[in-house]
Design a protein around this motif. Structure first.
Motif, short mmCIF file in Angstrom:
data_model
loop_
_atom_site.label_atom_id
_atom_site.label_comp_id
_atom_site.label_asym_id
_atom_site.label_seq_id
_atom_site.Cartn_x
_atom_site.Cartn_y
_atom_site.Cartn_z
N ASN A 2 35.81 43.35 44.77
CA ASN A 2 35.10 42.22 45.32
C ASN A 2 34.64 42.59 46.73
OD1 ASN A 2 34.93 39.82 47.08
ND2 ASN A 2 35.45 38.69 45.21
N LEU A 3 33.37 42.44 47.00
CA LEU A 3 32.78 42.84 48.28
C LEU A 3 33.47 42.16 49.46
CD1 LEU A 3 30.39 44.32 49.80
CD2 LEU A 3 29.19 42.16 49.59
N ILE A 4 33.62 40.86 49.40
CA ILE A 4 34.22 40.10 50.50
C ILE A 4 35.67 40.52 50.71
CG2 ILE A 4 34.78 37.80 51.38
CD1 ILE A 4 31.76 38.33 51.20
N SER A 27 32.18 55.57 43.45
CA SER A 27 31.61 56.38 44.53
C SER A 27 30.14 56.61 44.25
CB SER A 27 32.36 57.71 44.63
OG SER A 27 31.91 58.44 45.74
N GLY A 28 29.52 57.38 45.11
CA GLY A 28 28.12 57.75 44.91
C GLY A 28 27.20 56.55 44.88
N MET A 29 26.21 56.61 44.04
CA MET A 29 25.19 55.57 43.97
C MET A 29 25.75 54.20 43.60
SD MET A 29 22.18 55.14 44.93
CE MET A 29 21.62 56.80 45.16
N PRO A 30 26.71 54.09 42.66
CA PRO A 30 27.26 52.76 42.38
C PRO A 30 27.91 52.12 43.61
CG PRO A 30 27.82 54.25 40.59
CD PRO A 30 27.19 55.08 41.68
N SER A 34 26.53 48.72 45.28
CA SER A 34 27.36 47.51 45.24
C SER A 34 27.99 47.14 46.57
CB SER A 34 28.46 47.67 44.18
OG SER A 34 29.38 48.66 44.57
N TYR A 35 28.11 48.07 47.49
CA TYR A 35 28.79 47.79 48.75
C TYR A 35 27.86 47.98 49.96
CZ TYR A 35 32.60 47.60 52.15
OH TYR A 35 33.41 47.26 53.20
N LEU A 39 25.60 44.92 52.43
CA LEU A 39 25.96 44.82 53.85
C LEU A 39 24.81 45.26 54.74
CD1 LEU A 39 29.64 46.08 53.72
CD2 LEU A 39 28.84 43.72 54.00
N ALA A 40 24.12 46.31 54.35
CA ALA A 40 22.96 46.78 55.12
C ALA A 40 21.84 45.74 55.09
CB ALA A 40 22.47 48.11 54.59
N ALA A 41 21.64 45.09 53.95
CA ALA A 41 20.61 44.06 53.84
C ALA A 41 20.96 42.86 54.71
CB ALA A 41 20.45 43.63 52.38
#
Length: 190
Positions: A2-4, A27-30, A34-35, A39-41
């Motif tokens: 879960n991101l939060i 890891s990698g692209m997933p 997903s993380y 957050l960057a957006a």
């Protein structure tokens, strides 16, 4: 994941969370999709709002959008390149060469920087969020090196210093390239 929950855990109980992360295969692209991307957006959106509408009465939607896109691209590219460099340096510090773990390390260690960038919604204090986030990110990187990269405790400080210097160079180089691309394509000068 879960991101939060992950953000909360890596910020509040990082030693335990690095152990959890070490057992994961994401890891990698997933992981980036997903993380890192959400957050960057969020950080880019905060920058857009802050610069388009609040900075010196608002510098305009176009300028705010350009600033947000630059911040977004800079973050995504910097994190990925940093993971590659961190992995390439690993053998020099008796650490495990494992790109998947390097991506995890760099993405999760940068969490405070993403969160701190949310303060760009108020540009006058945004730099404080970036500074505090950057400092805490360095601490998280230090804690994560022995866990994810199997760095010996005695080599972790030197590895960390080298990573920081290289990451600063990468970050500023990528910033320069992106800014030059946008300046030449939009003729927008600040």
């Amino acid at each position: 994941m879960n991101l939060i929950e992950r953000v909360k855990n890596i910020l509040t109980k990082p030693k335990e969370e690095w152990q959890v992360i070490n057992g994961e295969t994401l890891s990698g692209m997933p992981l980036i999709m997903s993380y890192l991307l959400p957050l960057a957006a969020a950080a880019a959106l905060a920058s857009f709002i802050g610069y388009a509408f609040l900075f010196h009465g608002g510098i305009g939607v176009k300028a705010g959008l350009i600033y947000a896109v630059i911040a977004f691209l800079q973050l995504i590219i910097s994190v990925y390149v940093s993971a590659i460099v961190t992995d390439a340096l690993a053998p020099s510090f008796s650490s495990e060469k494992n790109l998947a773990k390097s991506i995890q390390l760099v993405v999760y260690a940068a969490t405070p920087a993403y969160v701190g960038a949310l303060l760009n919604i108020i540009p006058v204090i945004g730099w404080l969020g970036s500074l505090a986030g950057g400092i805490y990110s360095i601490y998280l990187l230090y804690l994560g090196l022995p866990v994810l990269k199997k760095t010996p405790v005695d080599k972790a400080p030197i590895y960390l210093i080298v990573i920081i210097v290289v990451l600063m160079i990468i970050y500023w180089l990528i910033s320069y390239i992106i800014l030059r691309m946008f300046w030449s394509s939009t003729m927008l000068y600040y």
